[in-house]
Design a protein around this motif. Structure first.
Motif: not given
Length: 360
Positions: A291-302, A310-317
């Protein structure tokens, strides 16, 4: 009674003063001060006139706030749902750093996602004389919310403060707000497209509540990517779960009691992805082998997961920094009632996506 602006019944622009209230009530400034302090006898009729004027002019009286302002200390307030979430923490860090750089103190309130507590917090922050009140996080974007927020924004604007919606949709051009968003839907479209380009056609969209703005936009991006690749949307491949890691784990365990009818999972946050990964592993499914897995946020625990997510980076700071910068640097009367910034997102490719092992 004639008011300062020629009898329209509205307060003058900017923060209402004791003099404004005294003029409206037809009394002296010391009398208004006595009514507010409540420690000096005032005739009942006079007291009622002053109290009515205070309400009509939306006057904010707070001794501590006045003392702070007199000492030159200014504040920026922010209200968030939960201090434990990594994305909230990064936004808060950006706000704090930019506010500190500008010589401001930060006031923090946690609402727990309760609209009533959020409203109470805004009122309290306004009493404290905050230059900006920043609301962070997802909401139910309906007419009740919009009406309530529009009234809050107007009230803050009249008191010399500014309502900032951080990661929330705008309220409209006529509402005096600062809006700082990120390309939420675009990020979901990009990460789903990555899965589809790898050959997956049964992508499970996992986590969130479509009634909340953050989840709704990510679901919209997911659906748009399916349409772009000519893949029919299947409601059975959308699984609702909270953004909490443990709850996501339990929800995926429940899903896996049924036949596995997907080859990839798009988890709506990295925390959800962590819960999903644990459940898949316990079920004997490898990522990305099975199973492939993708996330969203690019924060720990990525970056802590194995495989790395593999995830989406959001410039939260930067979201937090921009919120403070725009709110404090605006030019009254020159920037219009609404300021709007949209920050970009992008996919960070790591190790959790591969080609489908089999067709579900």
């Amino acid at each position: 009674m004639t008011t300062q602006n020629g009898g329209t019944g509205k307060a003058s622009p900017g923060r209402t003063t004791l003099k404004d209230v005294a003029h409206r009530a037809g009394v002296s400034v010391p009398t208004v001060s006595r009514v507010i302090a409540g420690n000096y006898p005032v005739a009942t009729a006079t007291k009622r006139r002053v109290e009515r004027a205070l309400r009509e002019l939306d006057y904010v009286a707070n001794t501590h706030a006045r003392a702070l302002r007199g000492q030159g200390t200014k504040t920026v307030a922010f209200i968030l749902n939960d201090v434990r979430g990594p994305s909230f923490a990064e936004v808060a860090h950006g706000i704090q750093e930019e506010a500190t750089r500008r010589g401001r103190l930060c006031l923090v309130f946690v609402s727990g996602g309760d609209p009533r507590r959020e409203l109470e917090a805004v009122g309290l922050m306004r009493q404290q004389g905050a230059e900006a009140v920043i609301l962070i996080g997802s909401v139910h974007d309906d007419e009740v919310y919009r009406s309530r927020m529009a009234a809050i924004a107007t009230s803050l604007d009249q008191s010399g403060s500014r309502l900032v919606l951080c990661g929330r949709p705008p309220l409209g051009d006529a509402v005096p707000t600062t809006v700082v968003e990120y390309d939420n839907e675009g990020g979901a479209h990009a990460i789903t497209s990555r899965l589809l380009a790898a050959g997956h056609r049964r992508v499970l969209c996992f986590g969130g509540d479509a009634a909340l703005t953050t989840s709704a936009e990510r679901l919209a991006g997911y659906r748009r990517a399916l349409a772009d690749f000519g893949v029919a949307f299947d409601p059975g491949l959308v699984e609702k779960a909270t953004f909490e890691r443990g709850e996501a784990y339990l929800a995926m365990r429940q899903r896996l009691t049924r036949p596995v009818d997907f080859t990839a999972v798009f988890a709506l946050t990295d925390a959800v992805a962590a819960g999903v990964l644990r459940a898949l592993t316990e079920h004997g499914l490898g990522v990305p082998e099975d199973i492939s897995l993708a996330g969203y946020d690019d924060v720990p625990p990525a970056t802590d997961l194995r495989p790395r997510l593999t995830t989406v980076h959001v410039p939260y700071e930067e979201l937090g920094r921009t919120a403070v910068r725009l709110a404090l640097d605006r030019s009254p009367g020159a920037d219009g009632p609404d300021q709007h910034a949209l920050l970009g997102t992008h996919v960070v490719v790591r190790d959790s996506i591969g080609p489908p092992r089999h067709r579900a």
